[in-house]
Design a protein around this motif. Sequence first.
Motif, mmCIF file in Angstrom:
data_model
loop_
_atom_site.group_PDB
_atom_site.id
_atom_site.type_symbol
_atom_site.label_atom_id
_atom_site.label_comp_id
_atom_site.label_asym_id
_atom_site.label_seq_id
_atom_site.Cartn_x
_atom_site.Cartn_y
_atom_site.Cartn_z
ATOM 1 N N MET A 148 32.502 31.382 1.293
ATOM 2 C CA MET A 148 31.480 30.465 0.823
ATOM 3 C C MET A 148 32.166 29.144 0.462
ATOM 4 N N LYS A 149 31.587 28.063 0.924
ATOM 5 C CA LYS A 149 32.138 26.731 0.657
ATOM 6 C C LYS A 149 31.511 26.164 -0.611
ATOM 7 N N ILE A 150 32.366 25.632 -1.470
ATOM 8 C CA ILE A 150 31.931 25.022 -2.725
ATOM 9 C C ILE A 150 32.506 23.614 -2.788
ATOM 10 N N ARG A 151 31.682 22.664 -3.200
ATOM 11 C CA ARG A 151 32.152 21.305 -3.454
ATOM 12 C C ARG A 151 31.988 21.027 -4.936
ATOM 13 N N ILE A 152 33.037 20.477 -5.523
ATOM 14 C CA ILE A 152 33.008 20.118 -6.936
ATOM 15 C C ILE A 152 33.263 18.619 -7.032
ATOM 16 N N PHE A 153 32.305 17.917 -7.588
ATOM 17 C CA PHE A 153 32.403 16.483 -7.779
ATOM 18 C C PHE A 153 32.782 16.225 -9.234
ATOM 19 N N VAL A 154 33.890 15.533 -9.442
ATOM 20 C CA VAL A 154 34.377 15.243 -10.786
ATOM 21 C C VAL A 154 34.315 13.735 -10.995
ATOM 22 N N THR A 155 33.638 13.309 -12.059
ATOM 23 C CA THR A 155 33.501 11.887 -12.363
ATOM 24 C C THR A 155 33.805 11.649 -13.831
ATOM 25 N N LEU A 156 34.244 10.435 -14.123
ATOM 26 C CA LEU A 156 34.487 10.079 -15.517
ATOM 27 C C LEU A 156 33.164 9.960 -16.255
ATOM 28 N N LYS A 157 33.187 10.354 -17.513
ATOM 29 C CA LYS A 157 31.986 10.215 -18.344
ATOM 30 C C LYS A 157 31.718 8.732 -18.590
ATOM 31 N N PRO A 158 30.446 8.385 -18.801
ATOM 32 C CA PRO A 158 30.118 6.992 -19.120
ATOM 33 C C PRO A 158 30.899 6.545 -20.358
ATOM 34 N N GLY A 159 31.385 5.325 -20.332
ATOM 35 C CA GLY A 159 32.127 4.784 -21.467
ATOM 36 C C GLY A 159 33.634 4.989 -21.382
ATOM 37 N N VAL A 160 34.095 5.870 -20.486
ATOM 38 C CA VAL A 160 35.528 6.084 -20.307
ATOM 39 C C VAL A 160 36.036 5.018 -19.337
ATOM 40 N N LEU A 161 37.111 4.335 -19.730
ATOM 41 C CA LEU A 161 37.672 3.295 -18.876
ATOM 42 C C LEU A 161 38.138 3.894 -17.558
ATOM 43 N N ASP A 162 37.928 3.134 -16.477
ATOM 44 C CA ASP A 162 38.262 3.591 -15.136
ATOM 45 C C ASP A 162 39.142 2.548 -14.451
ATOM 46 N N PRO A 163 40.473 2.578 -14.686
ATOM 47 C CA PRO A 163 41.335 1.573 -14.082
ATOM 48 C C PRO A 163 41.345 1.622 -12.554
ATOM 49 N N GLN A 164 41.214 2.795 -11.968
ATOM 50 C CA GLN A 164 41.168 2.899 -10.511
ATOM 51 C C GLN A 164 39.901 2.230 -9.977
ATOM 52 N N GLY A 165 38.786 2.457 -10.637
ATOM 53 C CA GLY A 165 37.536 1.807 -10.246
ATOM 54 C C GLY A 165 37.629 0.297 -10.358
ATOM 55 N N LYS A 166 38.272 -0.182 -11.424
ATOM 56 C CA LYS A 166 38.443 -1.631 -11.600
ATOM 57 C C LYS A 166 39.309 -2.211 -10.478
ATOM 58 N N ALA A 167 40.374 -1.494 -10.097
ATOM 59 C CA ALA A 167 41.249 -1.964 -9.020
ATOM 60 C C ALA A 167 40.488 -2.016 -7.695
ATOM 61 N N ILE A 168 39.665 -1.008 -7.427
ATOM 62 C CA ILE A 168 38.862 -1.004 -6.205
ATOM 63 C C ILE A 168 37.878 -2.169 -6.219
ATOM 64 N N HIS A 169 37.232 -2.380 -7.354
ATOM 65 C CA HIS A 169 36.271 -3.476 -7.489
ATOM 66 C C HIS A 169 36.952 -4.823 -7.235
ATOM 67 N N HIS A 170 38.124 -5.000 -7.816
ATOM 68 C CA HIS A 170 38.867 -6.251 -7.638
ATOM 69 C C HIS A 170 39.245 -6.448 -6.166
ATOM 70 N N ALA A 171 39.691 -5.375 -5.505
ATOM 71 C CA ALA A 171 40.065 -5.462 -4.092
ATOM 72 C C ALA A 171 38.858 -5.784 -3.222
ATOM 73 N N LEU A 172 37.729 -5.158 -3.492
ATOM 74 C CA LEU A 172 36.516 -5.462 -2.722
ATOM 75 C C LEU A 172 36.109 -6.920 -2.895
ATOM 76 N N ASP A 173 36.190 -7.385 -4.142
ATOM 77 C CA ASP A 173 35.863 -8.783 -4.427
ATOM 78 C C ASP A 173 36.806 -9.706 -3.651
ATOM 79 N N GLY A 174 38.097 -9.357 -3.620
ATOM 80 C CA GLY A 174 39.083 -10.155 -2.894
ATOM 81 C C GLY A 174 38.843 -10.178 -1.395
#
Length: 76
Positions: free
Chosen positions: A1-27
């Motif tokens: 049986m195949k299982i997928r587990i999606f793990v995300t940061l809780k709201p309010g937790v800083l996300d430096p990887q997300g910020k880096a991606i956002h900055h790169a997309l903006d660039g």
Amino acid sequence: MKIRIFVTLKPGVLDPQGKAIHHALDGLGFTGVNDVRAGKLIELDVADGTADSDIEAMCTKLLANTVIENFRIEKA
């Protein structure tokens, strides 16, 4: 049986990887992106009949840090 587990940061937790991606997309000229949150996808192939409680225990004990992360289980 195949299982997928999606793990995300809780709201309010800083996300430096997300910020880096956002900055790169903006660039790269993608200015319509308001925010980025990065997470993990974990795929498991488990024996048929594996209890939902066992899968949830895997998540809470190892796969997600429940202090700062949420997880969602999806059977594929």
